[in-house]
Design a protein around this motif. Structure first.
Motif, PDB file in Angstrom:
ATOM      1  N   UNK A 105       0.882  -1.124  -0.220  1.00 52.23           N
ATOM      2  CA  UNK A 105      -0.051  -0.084  -0.012  1.00 52.23           C
ATOM      3  C   UNK A 105       0.850   1.171   0.085  1.00 52.23           C
ATOM      4  N   UNK A 106       0.631   2.088  -1.141  1.00 55.12           N
ATOM      5  CA  UNK A 106       1.316   3.364  -1.155  1.00 55.12           C
ATOM      6  C   UNK A 106       0.495   4.480  -0.990  1.00 55.12           C
ATOM      7  N   UNK A 107       1.097   5.571  -0.522  1.00 52.51           N
ATOM      8  CA  UNK A 107       0.411   6.865  -0.477  1.00 52.51           C
ATOM      9  C   UNK A 107       1.151   8.015  -1.378  1.00 52.51           C
ATOM     10  N   UNK A 108       0.334   8.555  -2.013  1.00 51.22           N
ATOM     11  CA  UNK A 108       0.702   9.846  -2.970  1.00 51.22           C
ATOM     12  C   UNK A 108       1.100  10.785  -2.065  1.00 51.22           C
ATOM     13  N   UNK A 109       2.328  11.196  -2.100  1.00 48.36           N
ATOM     14  CA  UNK A 109       2.689  12.328  -1.314  1.00 48.36           C
ATOM     15  C   UNK A 109       2.673  13.775  -1.737  1.00 48.36           C
ATOM     16  N   UNK A 110       1.410  14.037  -1.892  1.00 49.55           N
ATOM     17  CA  UNK A 110       1.250  15.578  -2.445  1.00 49.55           C
ATOM     18  C   UNK A 110       0.044  16.073  -1.792  1.00 49.55           C
ATOM     19  N   UNK A 111       0.096  17.424  -1.449  1.00 50.47           N
ATOM     20  CA  UNK A 111      -0.970  18.136  -0.653  1.00 50.47           C
ATOM     21  C   UNK A 111      -2.163  18.843  -1.848  1.00 50.47           C
ATOM     22  N   UNK A 112      -3.079  18.168  -1.709  1.00 48.50           N
ATOM     23  CA  UNK A 112      -4.090  18.405  -2.541  1.00 48.50           C
ATOM     24  C   UNK A 112      -5.218  19.049  -1.756  1.00 48.50           C
ATOM     25  N   UNK A 113      -5.984  19.960  -2.070  1.00 49.65           N
ATOM     26  CA  UNK A 113      -6.933  20.317  -1.134  1.00 49.65           C
ATOM     27  C   UNK A 113      -8.358  19.549  -1.317  1.00 49.65           C
ATOM     28  N   UNK A 114      -9.281  19.640  -0.519  1.00 45.82           N
ATOM     29  CA  UNK A 114     -10.395  19.084  -0.551  1.00 45.82           C
ATOM     30  C   UNK A 114     -11.368  19.458  -1.756  1.00 45.82           C
ATOM     31  N   UNK A 115     -11.052  20.695  -2.488  1.00 45.24           N
ATOM     32  CA  UNK A 115     -11.561  21.036  -3.452  1.00 45.24           C
ATOM     33  C   UNK A 115     -11.417  20.278  -4.608  1.00 45.24           C
ATOM     34  N   UNK A 116     -10.459  19.647  -4.741  1.00 45.34           N
ATOM     35  CA  UNK A 116      -9.976  18.673  -5.812  1.00 45.34           C
ATOM     36  C   UNK A 116     -10.365  17.236  -5.772  1.00 45.34           C
ATOM     37  N   UNK A 117     -11.236  16.909  -4.704  1.00 51.42           N
ATOM     38  CA  UNK A 117     -11.761  15.618  -4.470  1.00 51.42           C
ATOM     39  C   UNK A 117     -12.605  15.044  -5.832  1.00 51.42           C
ATOM     40  N   UNK A 118     -13.332  15.710  -6.211  1.00 52.34           N
ATOM     41  CA  UNK A 118     -14.185  15.495  -7.436  1.00 52.34           C
ATOM     42  C   UNK A 118     -13.205  15.057  -8.676  1.00 52.34           C
ATOM     43  N   UNK A 119     -12.131  15.878  -8.977  1.00 47.88           N
ATOM     44  CA  UNK A 119     -11.201  15.636  -9.919  1.00 47.88           C
ATOM     45  C   UNK A 119     -10.427  14.248  -9.912  1.00 47.88           C
ATOM     46  N   UNK A 120     -10.045  14.225  -8.433  1.00 45.03           N
ATOM     47  CA  UNK A 120      -9.248  13.285  -8.218  1.00 45.03           C
ATOM     48  C   UNK A 120     -10.121  11.761  -8.389  1.00 45.03           C
ATOM     49  N   UNK A 121     -11.092  11.816  -7.799  1.00 47.73           N
ATOM     50  CA  UNK A 121     -12.250  10.598  -8.083  1.00 47.73           C
ATOM     51  C   UNK A 121     -12.007  10.362  -9.304  1.00 47.73           C
ATOM     52  N   UNK A 122     -12.427  10.970 -10.157  1.00 49.16           N
ATOM     53  CA  UNK A 122     -12.397  10.952 -11.757  1.00 49.16           C
ATOM     54  C   UNK A 122     -11.180  10.272 -12.338  1.00 49.16           C
ATOM     55  N   UNK A 123     -10.040  10.758 -11.910  1.00 47.93           N
ATOM     56  CA  UNK A 123      -8.743  10.521 -12.471  1.00 47.93           C
ATOM     57  C   UNK A 123      -8.264   9.079 -11.874  1.00 47.93           C
ATOM     58  N   UNK A 124      -8.664   8.649 -10.636  1.00 47.93           N
ATOM     59  CA  UNK A 124      -8.406   7.125 -10.084  1.00 47.93           C
ATOM     60  C   UNK A 124      -9.324   6.375 -10.461  1.00 47.93           C
ATOM     61  N   UNK A 125     -10.588   6.744 -10.692  1.00 47.77           N
ATOM     62  CA  UNK A 125     -11.531   5.882 -11.255  1.00 47.77           C
ATOM     63  C   UNK A 125     -11.175   5.406 -12.683  1.00 47.77           C
ATOM     64  N   UNK A 126     -10.786   6.340 -13.504  1.00 48.26           N
ATOM     65  CA  UNK A 126     -10.300   6.296 -14.721  1.00 48.26           C
ATOM     66  C   UNK A 126      -8.972   5.140 -14.712  1.00 48.26           C
TER      67      UNK A 126
END
Length: 165
Positions: free
Chosen positions: A70-91
């Motif tokens: 299990x790895x964790x992406x080490x970047x600080x991305x704010x909660x306003x990007x939750x939707x975009x990150x969900x789309x990227x990871x789901x893709x």
């Protein structure tokens, strides 16, 4: 000769060597063989950093028969990007076999994780442990690199902070 008729003229093949149980020592042995740096936390979990991202190698299941990287992406991305990150990871999940990626809201940042889990209930060879660790780390880093391409400023900030440490 029928399908279920045993031909006794064919010599039996020798049994393959027995596979050993999965263990923390087998994990650390595989990492040591590659001269990889890691640590063991207070819970006995093996972990380390690869390209600045934190990875853990867990033994899961009733008898510790599942190996999970299990790895964790080490970047600080704010909660306003939750939707975009969900789309990227789901893709990513829809187009790649490994690793499984998922997104979690964690206080004031969005955490992105990559997991690769394998069942070794019936035992494992050292080469398999090595292969699965390499697969888990390398495919997670591919996902994280893909995300870095979408978030270049956050990637640059994390790398600059890493260089200061």
């Amino acid at each position: 000769m029928g399908f279920f008729t045993k031909d006794t003229s064919v010599p039996l093949q020798p049994a393959p060597p027995a596979l050993g149980p999965l263990s923390r020592d087998r994990i650390t042995g595989a990492l040591d063989a590659r001269d990889m740096q890691y640590g063991i936390d207070d819970d006995g979990d093996v972990g380390g950093y690869w390209d600045g991202h934190l990875f853990y190698f867990f033994l899961l299941g009733g008898n510790g028969e599942f190996l999970q990287t299990r790895g964790r992406w080490n970047r600080k991305v704010g909660p306003d990007q939750l939707g975009r990150l969900l789309e990227l990871v789901n893709e990513w999940n829809a187009t790649h076999l490994w690793p499984k990626g998922y997104v979690r809201l964690e206080d004031e940042v969005v955490g992105v994780y990559a997991e690769h889990t394998v069942d070794y209930e019936h035992g494992v060879a050292d080469a398999q442990v090595d292969l699965q660790l390499a697969c888990g780390i390398s495919t997670a880093l591919q996902l994280f690199e893909h995300l870095d391409e979408q978030y270049p400023a956050e990637a640059a900030a994390a790398k600059a902070a890493q260089e200061q440490d």
